[in-house]
Write an enzyme that holds these catalytic residues in place. Sequence first.
Site, PDB file in Angstrom:
ATOM      1  N   HIS A   1      15.870   1.722   6.858  1.00  0.00           N
ATOM      2  CA  HIS A   1      15.548   0.717   5.837  1.00  0.00           C
ATOM      3  C   HIS A   1      15.538   1.496   4.518  1.00  0.00           C
ATOM      4  CE1 HIS A   1      13.594  -2.316   3.465  1.00  0.00           C
ATOM      5  NE2 HIS A   1      12.494  -1.606   3.318  1.00  0.00           N
TER       6      HIS A   1
ATOM      7  N   ARG B   1      12.715   4.949  -1.311  1.00  0.00           N
ATOM      8  CA  ARG B   1      11.642   4.789  -0.321  1.00  0.00           C
ATOM      9  C   ARG B   1      11.230   6.148   0.225  1.00  0.00           C
ATOM     10  NH1 ARG B   1      15.311   0.633   0.340  1.00  0.00           N
ATOM     11  NH2 ARG B   1      14.458  -1.466   0.138  1.00  0.00           N
TER      12      ARG B   1
ATOM     13  N   HIS C   1      25.476 -14.542  11.635  1.00  0.00           N
ATOM     14  CA  HIS C   1      24.953 -13.565  12.592  1.00  0.00           C
ATOM     15  C   HIS C   1      25.503 -12.200  12.225  1.00  0.00           C
ATOM     16  CE1 HIS C   1      23.249 -16.816  14.833  1.00  0.00           C
ATOM     17  NE2 HIS C   1      24.407 -17.443  14.694  1.00  0.00           N
TER      18      HIS C   1
ATOM     19  N   ARG D   1      18.458 -10.394   3.845  1.00  0.00           N
ATOM     20  CA  ARG D   1      19.162 -10.356   2.554  1.00  0.00           C
ATOM     21  C   ARG D   1      20.669 -10.467   2.772  1.00  0.00           C
ATOM     22  NH1 ARG D   1      15.197  -5.529   0.372  1.00  0.00           N
ATOM     23  NH2 ARG D   1      13.743  -6.887  -0.748  1.00  0.00           N
TER      24      ARG D   1
ATOM     25  N   ASP E   1      16.321  -6.452   5.267  1.00  0.00           N
ATOM     26  CA  ASP E   1      17.690  -6.195   4.767  1.00  0.00           C
ATOM     27  C   ASP E   1      18.683  -7.147   5.439  1.00  0.00           C
ATOM     28  OD1 ASP E   1      17.162  -2.981   3.803  1.00  0.00           O
ATOM     29  OD2 ASP E   1      15.952  -3.825   5.400  1.00  0.00           O
TER      30      ASP E   1
ATOM     31  N   GLN F   1       7.308   1.596  -4.218  1.00  0.00           N
ATOM     32  CA  GLN F   1       8.261   2.327  -5.068  1.00  0.00           C
ATOM     33  C   GLN F   1       8.019   1.959  -6.529  1.00  0.00           C
ATOM     34  OE1 GLN F   1      11.377   0.566  -2.305  1.00  0.00           O
ATOM     35  NE2 GLN F   1      12.598   1.942  -3.566  1.00  0.00           N
TER      36      GLN F   1
ATOM     37  N   TYR G   1     -12.592  -1.721  10.275  1.00  0.00           N
ATOM     38  CA  TYR G   1     -11.825  -1.452  11.504  1.00  0.00           C
ATOM     39  C   TYR G   1     -12.541  -1.943  12.762  1.00  0.00           C
ATOM     40  CZ  TYR G   1      -8.685   1.013   8.456  1.00  0.00           C
ATOM     41  OH  TYR G   1      -7.793   1.289   7.456  1.00  0.00           O
TER      42      TYR G   1
ATOM     43  N   ALA H   1       1.408   3.326  -1.147  1.00  0.00           N
ATOM     44  CA  ALA H   1       1.986   3.084  -2.473  1.00  0.00           C
ATOM     45  C   ALA H   1       3.372   2.476  -2.336  1.00  0.00           C
ATOM     46  CB  ALA H   1       2.080   4.411  -3.218  1.00  0.00           C
TER      47      ALA H   1
ATOM     48  N   THR I   1       8.435  -5.931  -4.498  1.00  0.00           N
ATOM     49  CA  THR I   1       9.021  -7.021  -3.700  1.00  0.00           C
ATOM     50  C   THR I   1       7.991  -7.419  -2.651  1.00  0.00           C
ATOM     51  OG1 THR I   1       9.965  -5.824  -1.805  1.00  0.00           O
ATOM     52  CG2 THR I   1      11.213  -5.735  -3.848  1.00  0.00           C
TER      53      THR I   1
ATOM     54  N   VAL J   1       4.763  -1.678   8.039  1.00  0.00           N
ATOM     55  CA  VAL J   1       5.541  -2.267   6.944  1.00  0.00           C
ATOM     56  C   VAL J   1       5.652  -1.305   5.758  1.00  0.00           C
ATOM     57  CG1 VAL J   1       5.654  -4.215   5.326  1.00  0.00           C
ATOM     58  CG2 VAL J   1       4.845  -4.599   7.653  1.00  0.00           C
TER      59      VAL J   1
HETATM   60  P1  NAD Z   1       0.320  -2.151  -3.499  1.00  0.00           P
HETATM   61  O1  NAD Z   1       0.034  -0.906  -4.260  1.00  0.00           O
HETATM   62  O2  NAD Z   1       0.291  -3.465  -4.203  1.00  0.00           O
HETATM   63  O3  NAD Z   1      -0.708  -2.263  -2.269  1.00  0.00           O
HETATM   64  C1  NAD Z   1      -1.075  -1.209  -1.464  1.00  0.00           C
HETATM   65  C2  NAD Z   1      -2.486  -1.500  -0.985  1.00  0.00           C
HETATM   66  O4  NAD Z   1      -2.827  -0.511  -0.014  1.00  0.00           O
HETATM   67  C3  NAD Z   1      -3.526  -1.438  -2.116  1.00  0.00           C
HETATM   68  O5  NAD Z   1      -4.269  -2.641  -2.158  1.00  0.00           O
HETATM   69  C4  NAD Z   1      -4.382  -0.244  -1.737  1.00  0.00           C
HETATM   70  O6  NAD Z   1      -5.740  -0.386  -2.123  1.00  0.00           O
HETATM   71  C5  NAD Z   1      -4.205  -0.215  -0.228  1.00  0.00           C
HETATM   72  N1  NAD Z   1      -4.517   1.101   0.352  1.00  0.00           N
HETATM   73  C6  NAD Z   1      -4.143   2.325  -0.095  1.00  0.00           C
HETATM   74  N2  NAD Z   1      -4.661   3.269   0.697  1.00  0.00           N
HETATM   75  C7  NAD Z   1      -5.357   2.626   1.668  1.00  0.00           C
HETATM   76  C8  NAD Z   1      -6.128   3.084   2.761  1.00  0.00           C
HETATM   77  N3  NAD Z   1      -6.274   4.385   3.028  1.00  0.00           N
HETATM   78  N4  NAD Z   1      -6.721   2.153   3.547  1.00  0.00           N
HETATM   79  C9  NAD Z   1      -6.592   0.830   3.278  1.00  0.00           C
HETATM   80  N5  NAD Z   1      -5.882   0.353   2.239  1.00  0.00           N
HETATM   81  C10 NAD Z   1      -5.277   1.245   1.443  1.00  0.00           C
HETATM   82  O7  NAD Z   1       1.721  -1.932  -2.779  1.00  0.00           O
HETATM   83  P2  NAD Z   1       2.657  -3.071  -2.141  1.00  0.00           P
HETATM   84  O8  NAD Z   1       3.635  -3.532  -3.155  1.00  0.00           O
HETATM   85  O9  NAD Z   1       1.788  -4.057  -1.446  1.00  0.00           O
HETATM   86  O10 NAD Z   1       3.482  -2.215  -1.070  1.00  0.00           O
HETATM   87  C11 NAD Z   1       2.850  -1.713   0.088  1.00  0.00           C
HETATM   88  C12 NAD Z   1       3.845  -0.909   0.909  1.00  0.00           C
HETATM   89  O11 NAD Z   1       4.825  -1.791   1.466  1.00  0.00           O
HETATM   90  C13 NAD Z   1       4.641   0.107   0.078  1.00  0.00           C
HETATM   91  O12 NAD Z   1       4.781   1.308   0.810  1.00  0.00           O
HETATM   92  C14 NAD Z   1       5.988  -0.567  -0.127  1.00  0.00           C
HETATM   93  O13 NAD Z   1       7.023   0.346  -0.369  1.00  0.00           O
HETATM   94  C15 NAD Z   1       6.131  -1.265   1.220  1.00  0.00           C
HETATM   95  N6  NAD Z   1       7.137  -2.322   1.293  1.00  0.00           N
HETATM   96  C16 NAD Z   1       7.832  -2.387   2.454  1.00  0.00           C
HETATM   97  C17 NAD Z   1       8.825  -3.329   2.620  1.00  0.00           C
HETATM   98  C18 NAD Z   1       9.605  -3.349   3.902  1.00  0.00           C
HETATM   99  O14 NAD Z   1      10.653  -4.034   4.015  1.00  0.00           O
HETATM  100  N7  NAD Z   1       9.176  -2.619   4.921  1.00  0.00           N
HETATM  101  C19 NAD Z   1       9.094  -4.250   1.593  1.00  0.00           C
HETATM  102  C20 NAD Z   1       8.340  -4.177   0.423  1.00  0.00           C
HETATM  103  C21 NAD Z   1       7.360  -3.191   0.276  1.00  0.00           C
END
Ligand code: NAD
Length: 319
Positions: free
Chosen positions: A178, A91, A171, A154, A151, A85, A68, A83, A233, A121
């Site tokens: 989300h 979600r 558009h 998509r 979305d 899904q 940081y 984490a 995803t 995100v």
């Molecule tokens: P993932 O499990 O592959 O990756 C999560 C990462 O976060 C891991 O590498 C883990 O070590 C790290 N992590 C966990 N706790 C941490 C902490 N305290 N400090 C630093 N790093 C930490 O998961 P992912 O597939 O990469 O998804 C990540 C998130 O993004 C999920 O919540 C998922 O639902 C979300 N997501 C959002 C969208 C969107 O449109 N907003 C789309 C896809 C996924």
Amino acid sequence: MEGINNRKVAVVGCGFVGSASAFALMESGLFSEMILIDANHDKAEGEALDISHGLPFAKPMQICAGDYKDISDAAIVVVTAGAGQKPGETRLDLVKKNAGIFKSVIPQIAEHNREGILLIVANPVDVLTYAAKKYSGFPENRVFGSGTTLDTARLKYLLGQHLEVDSRSVHAFIIGEHGDSEIAAWSSANVSGIPLNDFCEMRGHFNHEEAMERIAEGVKNSAYRIIEKKGATYYGIAMSVRRICEAIIRDEKTILPVSCIQHDNHGISDVALSMPAIIGKNGVEGMAPISLSENEEKKLQASAKALKDVIDDALEQDC
Ligand code: NAD
């Protein structure tokens, strides 16, 4: 922004979404420095090395795993830590786990970086955007979520396929959560200024109700389908992150449906959800008013209520 390096970005969380976003940001050429942070430092180091090896085919930049203290001058901090899904999970099911992670991650970011933009995100993105605002103490314009930008992409993609037209000429917005209560704002949808139904008829499609329902369901269920097939995803969201960062860094005043705390927008306040917003160097610089049909309005109110209930339940003691 004083003390901020407009050429520097940080990505916190280097799993599927964080690493794909970092790759997309490297390819964008927008930044000359990128810091990757993950609870698993080896993972961040591995991704930094792997992505750096593409640099001879892109534009020069420094990509490092860091901590940081290394992000004090980053213009944008993209937060994907949390984490994802599992098959069958919504979600909103992720809220307790990921709110706990945010409670530790966001104050560490805010301790070192007071002037950057937090782009949230991790899911549930609307609830975590609200939490990030509270845990960071940043002004609202500098804390927002990717929201329904993905979305909406998509929706444009599926409409482009349906109508055999470039999806960039479509558009239309997905607004609200989300997630499962999101709304396709059909009443304002158009193809380069031509009302959607007129364009559909030009292309030989007359069954509007059926097509709208099928396409909106397709958008809503995209993530479930992809997660069932490949576990996560990440490419679509990575491109969404890149697009949002581009709008900020280039001060584009682009209209994107990001998730931010609403103030009497269609009567909705004190909840983060997606509505079209003007994105520039200061983050969310204003809202773009969108007119809704009575039915869309009703669904938007229901989406806001669903999110507010989760915020009250999951975050009330903390925020
Ligand atoms: P993932 O499990 O592959 O990756 C999560 C990462 O976060 C891991 O590498 C883990 O070590 C790290 N992590 C966990 N706790 C941490 C902490 N305290 N400090 C630093 N790093 C930490 O998961 P992912 O597939 O990469 O998804 C990540 C998130 O993004 C999920 O919540 C998922 O639902 C979300 N997501 C959002 C969208 C969107 O449109 N907003 C789309 C896809 C996924």
